[in-house]
Design a protein around this motif. Structure first.
Motif, PDB file in Angstrom:
ATOM      1  N   LEU A 182     -43.688 -39.700 -36.527  1.00 17.36           N
ATOM      2  CA  LEU A 182     -44.506 -40.575 -35.876  1.00 17.36           C
ATOM      3  C   LEU A 182     -44.793 -41.907 -36.655  1.00 17.36           C
ATOM      4  N   SER A 183     -44.852 -43.007 -35.839  1.00 19.35           N
ATOM      5  CA  SER A 183     -45.371 -44.207 -36.252  1.00 19.35           C
ATOM      6  C   SER A 183     -46.624 -44.203 -37.198  1.00 19.35           C
ATOM      7  N   TRP A 184     -47.045 -45.398 -37.701  1.00 17.39           N
ATOM      8  CA  TRP A 184     -48.487 -45.416 -38.437  1.00 17.39           C
ATOM      9  C   TRP A 184     -49.343 -45.249 -37.407  1.00 17.39           C
ATOM     10  N   LEU A 185     -49.347 -45.673 -36.119  1.00 16.02           N
ATOM     11  CA  LEU A 185     -50.426 -45.379 -35.199  1.00 16.02           C
ATOM     12  C   LEU A 185     -50.413 -43.922 -34.437  1.00 16.02           C
ATOM     13  N   GLY A 186     -49.190 -43.417 -34.405  1.00 16.29           N
ATOM     14  CA  GLY A 186     -49.120 -42.199 -33.983  1.00 16.29           C
ATOM     15  C   GLY A 186     -49.525 -40.969 -34.859  1.00 16.29           C
TER      16      GLY A 186
END
Length: 261
Positions: free
Chosen positions: A231-235
């Motif tokens: 996942l991305s940082w936000l995810g």
């Protein structure tokens, strides 16, 4: 139970037909390799991977010199593994009627296998126990009966309706269990449970490209199976929050490690 337009065997045959054999898994910090490594403690112990699929765990242990046998009930998966590496010990088989003698293995790895059985689940776990040595260990995962599974099934249903695939009869796809139900299956078969916990295989947010890591925006199943579903940082932060607040509702599987008494 989860039902879909294809039977479970049709689903897996199509899935393994669509992708190449896996490269060896290379991320020991994520499912399933993380839990396989927690289980396999003796390099000299013989391993059975039941439901080896495209081979990411099988090939990891094979390349590190372990004595591992891979078994799956989908012929195309086994054929692809034989074609990519003729030195692999792989065969088509049935978890409810294993051909191996009693106490043939020190370890059994069964990731995402048992929840494909609509019937004979106790028989399958009994066979697992039979082929294990005394003191041998099994590591298995099972689809969780929770909020995430219901949302995943709802999204799949919406996708099928959009594609016009829901008009025909529905077929069994997966069994979903609570953590306690999963544990009782193995206790009943004569295992001592050493670990059971909620785990993310594919995080729910990974289903949405906006929450994936940059290298995973365009979905590549082999890449995700080798590296983990990143996942991305936000995810990551959102998924971690969900898992901290309600781990039993936002995992997608339970992983169990148990020892034959």
């Amino acid at each position: 139970m989860t039902y879909r337009s294809k039977s479970v065997k049709e689903y897996w045959a199509a899935r393994w037909e669509d992708i190449p054999a896996d490269v060896p898994m290379d991320n020991a910090h994520v499912y399933p390799l993380k839990y396989a490594e927690m289980t396999v403690q003796d390099k000299n112990g013989r391993i059975l991977e039941a439901g080896c699929g495209a081979g990411r765990i099988l090939r990891y242990y094979h390349q590190h010199g372990y004595d591992i046998v891979g078994m799956d009930y989908i012929d195309v998966a086994i054929s692809k593994l034989k074609a990519i590496d003729s030195t692999l010990q792989v065969e088509t088989g049935d978890i409810t009627a294993l051909r191996y003698p009693d106490q043939s293995f020190k370890y059994v790895l069964a990731f995402g296998l048992y929840h494909n059985l609509e019937h004979d689940l106790d028989k399958a776990i009994g066979e697992t126990c039979r082929v294990l040595e005394r003191g041998g260990a099994v590591c298995a995962s099972f689809r969780a009966d929770n909020i995430q599974t219901r949302m995943t099934d709802w999204l799949a249903e919406c996708k099928s309706k959009k594609a016009g695939k829901t008009a025909g009869p529905r077929a069994f796809h997966k069994m979903n269990l609570s953590k306690d139900e999963f544990a009782r299956l193995f206790t009943r078969a004569g295992f001592l449970i050493e670990f059971i916990g909620p785990v993310e295989n594919m995080p729910f947010l990974y289903k949405f490209a906006a929450f994936r890591a940059s290298a995973h925006k365009r979905f590549d199943e082999n890449k995700a199976r080798s590296e983990g579903y990143r996942l991305s940082w936000l995810g990551r932060h959102l998924q971690n929050l969900l898992m901290r607040l309600m781990p039993d509702q936002f995992c997608n599987i339970y992983v169990l490690i148990a020892r034959k008494t």
